[in-house]
Design an enzyme around this catalytic site. Structure first.
Site, PDB file in Angstrom:
ATOM      1  N   GLU A  22      35.102  32.731  43.400  1.00 19.56           N
ATOM      2  CA  GLU A  22      34.593  32.481  44.709  1.00 19.56           C
ATOM      3  C   GLU A  22      34.672  30.760  45.033  1.00 19.56           C
ATOM      4  OE1 GLU A  22      30.615  32.495  42.784  1.00 19.56           O
ATOM      5  OE2 GLU A  22      32.580  33.307  42.480  1.00 19.56           O
TER       6      GLU A  22
ATOM      7  N   HIS B 224      34.004  31.442  38.290  1.00 24.58           N
ATOM      8  CA  HIS B 224      33.543  31.580  39.503  1.00 24.58           C
ATOM      9  C   HIS B 224      34.613  31.611  40.495  1.00 24.58           C
ATOM     10  CE1 HIS B 224      28.974  31.371  39.360  1.00 24.58           C
ATOM     11  NE2 HIS B 224      29.286  31.095  38.258  1.00 24.58           N
TER      12      HIS B 224
ATOM     13  N   CYS C 161      30.398  35.715  36.520  1.00 25.03           N
ATOM     14  CA  CYS C 161      29.284  34.829  35.647  1.00 25.03           C
ATOM     15  C   CYS C 161      28.237  35.601  35.034  1.00 25.03           C
ATOM     16  CB  CYS C 161      28.853  33.730  36.504  1.00 25.03           C
ATOM     17  SG  CYS C 161      28.169  32.395  35.460  1.00 25.03           S
TER      18      CYS C 161
END
Length: 257
Positions: A233, A231, A128
């Site tokens: 994660e 993202h 990001c």
């Protein structure tokens, strides 16, 4: 370079600021520097040791740069995680709104850190903000706000639902990211209002938003540095999204090699 006796690859993760709330209870009143737990877990699952790298506040620029270089020297790979906007001054513009001014201390520290790690030939993964910062380091520019500056842009961030806000991306055929995922399309978690405008010299586009063609991933044409606007994660609990682990595993494998 002589390897340390430890076998685990050391992955530095730039810290993210969670601002304190003066009306909250306990530690939540204070500013905290840390990493989203899903990011830490992803690095661990990839077989590496995550080390959060907090950036110093209010230091002289030369001292901050020295601290960044010391941190770079102590790690085998770097992840630049999300967070505050990248300051528009870094790509030759003035902030259109005060809240888009960025964080000078974080910008200064992370740029010095990224430049040092790249110079050492160590791998970098930008997530990001990290993708945007990588573009700026290579001389590119950003849209300060996609909805204001990019005609036809979809909404790329919805803080109300945060990780549940998703869209599809198209991965470059034969590209690094497509090869890692074994596919050329997938859905991702999106949480950003800035985005790449002019691609930095020495970077190659690796993915685009299916709905508005915004660049969603980049890589360097030399060495191993990858930036993704999404993202990964945050993909752990949603099987409909791109697998989060290939990027982290590739980063760790490159560092180990």
């Amino acid at each position: 370079m002589t390897r340390r006796p430890e076998t685990a690859v050391r992955v530095g993760i730039t810290a993210r600021l969670a601002r304190g709330d003066a009306h909250a209870l306990g530690a939540r009143r204070k500013d905290l520097l840390g990493a989203e737990s899903g990011l830490v877990n992803s690095v661990c699952e990839a077989g590496a040791l995550p080390l959060v790298l907090p950036w110093p506040r209010g230091l002289d620029a030369a001292v901050a740069r020295h601290r960044a270089h010391a941190a770079a020297d102590a790690i085998d790979a770097l992840i630049v995680q999300g967070g505050a906007d990248v300051a528009p001054e870094l790509f030759g513009e003035k902030p259109l709104r005060p809240e888009w001014a960025g964080d000078a201390d974080r910008d200064r520290y992370e740029i010095a850190l990224v430049e040092r790690v790249l110079a050492q030939g160590k791998p970098v993964l930008g997530i990001c903000r990290g993708c945007q910062l990588l573009n700026v380091v290579f001389g590119g520019s950003l849209h300060q706000d996609l909805s204001l500056q990019r005609e036809g842009s979809i909404v790329h961030s919805n803080p109300v639902v945060y990780e549940a806000h998703t869209h599809a991306v198209r991965l470059a055929s034969g590209g690094l990211v497509a090869t890692l995922h074994g596919r050329e399309r997938g859905d991702v978690a999106s949480a950003h209002h800035q985005g790449i405008a002019r691609l930095g010299a020495g970077l190659v586009a690796e993915a685009w938003c299916v709905d508005d063609d915004l660049i969603e991933a980049v890589r360097t044409d030399a060495g191993w540095a990858v930036g993704v606007q999404w993202h990964p994660e945050l993909h752990a609990d949603d099987a409909a999204l791109l697998d989060r682990l290939p990027l982290f595993a590739a980063l760790v494998a490159r560092a180990a090699a």
